[in-house]
Design a protein around this motif. Structure first.
Motif, PDB file in Angstrom:
ATOM      1  N   MET A  75       0.823  -1.192   0.000  1.00  0.00           N
ATOM      2  CA  MET A  75       0.000   0.000   0.000  1.00  0.00           C
ATOM      3  C   MET A  75       0.865   1.253   0.000  1.00  0.00           C
ATOM      4  N   SER A  76       2.031   1.192   0.665  1.00  0.00           N
ATOM      5  CA  SER A  76       2.912   2.352   0.694  1.00  0.00           C
ATOM      6  C   SER A  76       3.506   2.589  -0.676  1.00  0.00           C
ATOM      7  N   SER A  77       3.722   3.852  -0.951  1.00  0.00           N
ATOM      8  CA  SER A  77       4.373   4.226  -2.195  1.00  0.00           C
ATOM      9  C   SER A  77       5.455   5.230  -1.863  1.00  0.00           C
ATOM     10  N   PRO A  78       6.373   5.488  -2.799  1.00  0.00           N
ATOM     11  CA  PRO A  78       7.402   6.490  -2.527  1.00  0.00           C
ATOM     12  C   PRO A  78       6.803   7.839  -2.133  1.00  0.00           C
ATOM     13  N   THR A  79       5.642   8.182  -2.691  1.00  0.00           N
ATOM     14  CA  THR A  79       4.991   9.439  -2.336  1.00  0.00           C
ATOM     15  C   THR A  79       4.595   9.437  -0.878  1.00  0.00           C
ATOM     16  N   ASN A  80       4.000   8.321  -0.421  1.00  0.00           N
ATOM     17  CA  ASN A  80       3.605   8.233   0.975  1.00  0.00           C
ATOM     18  C   ASN A  80       4.803   8.320   1.903  1.00  0.00           C
TER      19      ASN A  80
ATOM     20  N   GLU B 151     -12.388   2.114  22.031  1.00  0.00           N
ATOM     21  CA  GLU B 151     -13.238   1.651  20.930  1.00  0.00           C
ATOM     22  C   GLU B 151     -12.457   1.633  19.616  1.00  0.00           C
ATOM     23  N   GLU B 152     -11.741   2.714  19.363  1.00  0.00           N
ATOM     24  CA  GLU B 152     -10.987   2.818  18.107  1.00  0.00           C
ATOM     25  C   GLU B 152      -9.848   1.798  18.059  1.00  0.00           C
ATOM     26  N   ALA B 153      -9.217   1.545  19.196  1.00  0.00           N
ATOM     27  CA  ALA B 153      -8.142   0.544  19.240  1.00  0.00           C
ATOM     28  C   ALA B 153      -8.702  -0.839  18.915  1.00  0.00           C
ATOM     29  N   THR B 154      -9.860  -1.147  19.455  1.00  0.00           N
ATOM     30  CA  THR B 154     -10.491  -2.433  19.162  1.00  0.00           C
ATOM     31  C   THR B 154     -10.821  -2.545  17.677  1.00  0.00           C
ATOM     32  N   GLU B 155     -11.354  -1.482  17.101  1.00  0.00           N
ATOM     33  CA  GLU B 155     -11.682  -1.495  15.669  1.00  0.00           C
ATOM     34  C   GLU B 155     -10.418  -1.662  14.820  1.00  0.00           C
ATOM     35  N   ALA B 156      -9.325  -1.045  15.235  1.00  0.00           N
ATOM     36  CA  ALA B 156      -8.061  -1.183  14.498  1.00  0.00           C
ATOM     37  C   ALA B 156      -7.550  -2.625  14.576  1.00  0.00           C
ATOM     38  N   VAL B 157      -7.652  -3.225  15.745  1.00  0.00           N
ATOM     39  CA  VAL B 157      -7.230  -4.625  15.906  1.00  0.00           C
ATOM     40  C   VAL B 157      -8.070  -5.534  15.012  1.00  0.00           C
ATOM     41  N   MET B 158      -9.357  -5.325  15.006  1.00  0.00           N
ATOM     42  CA  MET B 158     -10.233  -6.173  14.183  1.00  0.00           C
ATOM     43  C   MET B 158      -9.940  -5.973  12.701  1.00  0.00           C
ATOM     44  N   ALA B 159      -9.684  -4.746  12.279  1.00  0.00           N
ATOM     45  CA  ALA B 159      -9.349  -4.484  10.874  1.00  0.00           C
ATOM     46  C   ALA B 159      -8.029  -5.159  10.505  1.00  0.00           C
ATOM     47  N   ALA B 160      -7.072  -5.149  11.429  1.00  0.00           N
ATOM     48  CA  ALA B 160      -5.787  -5.809  11.161  1.00  0.00           C
ATOM     49  C   ALA B 160      -5.977  -7.314  11.025  1.00  0.00           C
ATOM     50  N   LYS B 161      -6.802  -7.884  11.880  1.00  0.00           N
ATOM     51  CA  LYS B 161      -7.072  -9.325  11.777  1.00  0.00           C
ATOM     52  C   LYS B 161      -7.753  -9.649  10.450  1.00  0.00           C
ATOM     53  N   ASP B 162      -8.696  -8.799  10.046  1.00  0.00           N
ATOM     54  CA  ASP B 162      -9.372  -9.014   8.762  1.00  0.00           C
ATOM     55  C   ASP B 162      -8.403  -8.870   7.596  1.00  0.00           C
ATOM     56  N   ALA B 163      -7.491  -7.903   7.678  1.00  0.00           N
ATOM     57  CA  ALA B 163      -6.512  -7.703   6.597  1.00  0.00           C
ATOM     58  C   ALA B 163      -5.581  -8.908   6.499  1.00  0.00           C
ATOM     59  N   ARG B 164      -5.232  -9.462   7.627  1.00  0.00           N
ATOM     60  CA  ARG B 164      -4.339 -10.614   7.659  1.00  0.00           C
ATOM     61  C   ARG B 164      -4.987 -11.848   7.048  1.00  0.00           C
ATOM     62  N   ASN B 165      -6.274 -11.998   7.263  1.00  0.00           N
ATOM     63  CA  ASN B 165      -6.965 -13.215   6.860  1.00  0.00           C
ATOM     64  C   ASN B 165      -7.790 -13.068   5.594  1.00  0.00           C
ATOM     65  N   SER B 166      -7.599 -11.985   4.860  1.00  0.00           N
ATOM     66  CA  SER B 166      -8.480 -11.707   3.738  1.00  0.00           C
ATOM     67  C   SER B 166      -7.820 -11.964   2.391  1.00  0.00           C
TER      68      SER B 166
ATOM     69  N   LEU C 122      -8.991 -10.230  -0.019  1.00  0.00           N
ATOM     70  CA  LEU C 122      -9.148  -8.884  -0.559  1.00  0.00           C
ATOM     71  C   LEU C 122      -8.166  -7.951   0.146  1.00  0.00           C
ATOM     72  N   ALA C 123      -6.903  -8.276   0.062  1.00  0.00           N
ATOM     73  CA  ALA C 123      -5.880  -7.590   0.855  1.00  0.00           C
ATOM     74  C   ALA C 123      -5.868  -6.078   0.647  1.00  0.00           C
ATOM     75  N   ALA C 124      -5.938  -5.602  -0.585  1.00  0.00           N
ATOM     76  CA  ALA C 124      -5.853  -4.156  -0.825  1.00  0.00           C
ATOM     77  C   ALA C 124      -7.023  -3.428  -0.174  1.00  0.00           C
TER      78      ALA C 124
ATOM     79  N   LYS D 110      -6.882  -0.795   3.090  1.00  0.00           N
ATOM     80  CA  LYS D 110      -7.495   0.538   3.134  1.00  0.00           C
ATOM     81  C   LYS D 110      -8.342   0.692   4.391  1.00  0.00           C
ATOM     82  N   LEU D 111      -9.088  -0.353   4.738  1.00  0.00           N
ATOM     83  CA  LEU D 111      -9.891  -0.301   5.958  1.00  0.00           C
ATOM     84  C   LEU D 111      -9.013  -0.193   7.202  1.00  0.00           C
ATOM     85  N   LEU D 112      -7.905  -0.946   7.207  1.00  0.00           N
ATOM     86  CA  LEU D 112      -6.981  -0.877   8.337  1.00  0.00           C
ATOM     87  C   LEU D 112      -6.382   0.528   8.460  1.00  0.00           C
TER      88      LEU D 112
END
Length: 133
Positions: free
Chosen positions: A1-6, A58-73, A75-77, A81-83
């Protein structure tokens, strides 16, 4: 997801700028010129310490869940983005907490810089030795 611009974005400057905006909105709320009914930042500050800290949880929990979903998905890209979005929410709410306690992201960066080159295990042991509770 990272690019030289980022990667060329100055994180310190970006966080400092966002913290400036948060501090301005905190001050406007305290002065009575920011309405919690129309400003999300004012709404957060109106909830006080406990409300702000609860939102970070709440936001930390949502970030953890998004990371778990990104790891197991497959639809990685899309999941990345959700993470990123959840991490942005978490960082924003952390900036609100720092502002609530009259601190800045520069204080956190300075602490990270202080720890640079020190083993995390050694650093944690030193903190525990200094505060043995």
């Amino acid at each position: 997801m990272s690019s030289p611009t980022n990667k060329s974005i100055n994180v310190d400057t970006g966080l400092a700028h966002l913290a400036d905006v948060v501090d301005q909105r905190r001050d406007a709320f305290k002065a009575g010129s920011a309405d919690p009914k129309t400003s999300y930042t004012a709404l957060l500050f109106s909830k006080g310490d406990d409300g702000i800290l609860k939102k970070i949880g709440e936001e930390a929990t949502e970030a953890v869940m998004a990371a778990k979903d990104a790891r197991n998905s497959n639809l990685a890209a899309e999941q990345q983005k959700l993470l990123i979005g959840e991490m942005a929410d978490l960082w924003f709410h952390c900036l609100i907490a720092l502002s609530q306690f009259n601190l800045r992201p520069e204080d956190v960066i300075a602490e990270l810089d202080r720890r640079l080159g020190t083993s995390g295990i050694e650093e944690k042991a030193a903190r525990k030795a200094a505060n043995p509770e």
